[in-house]
Design a protein around this motif. Sequence first.
Motif, PDB file in Angstrom:
ATOM      1  N   ASP A 340       0.827  -1.208   0.000  1.00 47.01           N
ATOM      2  CA  ASP A 340       0.000   0.000   0.000  1.00 47.01           C
ATOM      3  C   ASP A 340       0.865   1.263   0.000  1.00 47.01           C
ATOM      4  O   ASP A 340       0.491   2.282  -0.595  1.00 47.01           O
ATOM      5  N   LYS A 343       2.098   1.839  -3.536  1.00 48.29           N
ATOM      6  CA  LYS A 343       1.035   2.445  -4.338  1.00 48.29           C
ATOM      7  C   LYS A 343       0.878   3.929  -4.001  1.00 48.29           C
ATOM      8  O   LYS A 343       0.726   4.771  -4.900  1.00 48.29           O
ATOM      9  N   ASP A 344       0.904   4.246  -2.707  1.00 49.92           N
ATOM     10  CA  ASP A 344       0.788   5.652  -2.314  1.00 49.92           C
ATOM     11  C   ASP A 344       1.901   6.485  -2.936  1.00 49.92           C
ATOM     12  O   ASP A 344       1.675   7.586  -3.448  1.00 49.92           O
TER      13      ASP A 344
END
Length: 357
Positions: A340, A343-344
Motif C-alpha cells: 500500500d 502504491k501511495d
Amino acid sequence: MGVIRSYALWNNKGGVGKSTITFHLASRFAEKNKNINVAVIDLCPQANSSMMLLGGGTKGEQAVLDLCTAATPKTVVGYLSVVIAGGAGAQLPKPSNFMVKVHDHNSEMPDNLFLLSGDGNLEPMAPAISAAAAAPALTPSSQPWKWVHEIFLKFIENIGASSSEKDWMVFIDTNPSFSIYTELAVSAAERLITPVNADDSSRVAANAMFILLHGQIPPHPIYGSWTYAAQAQKYKLRVPEIHVIVGNRLTQYEGAATAFEALSDATADTLFAAYQTHPSYFTPRTSKAKDVKSFRTNYSVPLRDFNTAGVVSAHLGKPLSKMHQQYYPVHGVNVKVNADKVKDCSDAVDSLIKFIN
C-alpha cells in the motif's frame, strides 16, 4: 525533433529530497512516455541521483566512479573540461559523447532514459569555472560570464538538435548551495521544480531563493552588482520560473495518519506573497490564484510517504513500478516495504508528473 522542456530541481535548502525526487520523476516519466527520450543532468557534486539511476548502493557508486575515471570522463566534469579548454569560439562536443544510456548500466530502468552523470570533481573544478566566467572580455562582443553560464543550456539545445527520432524532456539535479555549478544548472532550465519540507524553515529558504534568482531591493551597495541576479539581468540571461512546489517528507512532521498540506502555512504565505507581487516568477496557470488556498492547488503537490517506499526504491535503483511487498536490504538492514505504501508513493509521483508538460 527537439527539447520539450527543461526542469531544474532546486531549493537552496538542503535535505528536501532533490536527488530522490529526480530519480523517481525521471524514471517514472520515462516509463509513462516511451515516445520521449528523458535526459538527467546531475550537477550536484554528490552525484546521488546518478548513483541511484545507475543501480543504487555500491553498484551505483562504482558505476559513477567508472564514468568519472575514464580517460575522458562521461560526466558533467568531462563535458565542462572539454568546453572550457576549447574556449568560447570552439565547436561544442556532441552530447552523445558524454551521456550514457541508463538501461545499459541498470536493467531495471526504461531504455529511453539517459544520464550526464554527476562527478565529485565538480567541487574542486568550481574555481576554474568561476575564473572562466570572470575572465576579462578580449573583444567588445565576447561575454565570458554569459558564455560559461550557458554551457549546459547549449548542451540541452544540442540534445534536441542531434536527435531526429524522439523529442526530449530534461531534468537537472542540483546542489542546495548557490555555487557556480548551481548557477549553471539554474541557467540551463526553463522551469524550476522546488521541493520543500513541511516545516517553517522552508519559509526562510523561499525568501533566499527569490533574492538569489531575482535580486534584493534595494541592491546591496557593495556586492549587489556582482550577484547572479544582477549579472543575469545585465546579460539578458533567462531566469527559470517556478513551476511546481513539491512538499516532501511530510509524514515525519505530522504523523503517517494525518492529512497534511504540501506546504506549511508560513511557507505558503511567503510563496503566495511573492506570487502576488511578482507573478512572473511563476509559470502561468489557466486561472490566477486569488488566495493561499487556490495557490496551493495551482502550484503545490504533496509527496507523502516518500520517506519509506520511495527512499528504499531509490537506494536500490529500482523504479517503484518494480517494487513489491517484501523485505529489502538497506545498509545491512532488512526493511519491510508494504504494497500500500508503494502504491501511495507511485500515485504521488504520478500526481507530480501531471504538472510536467
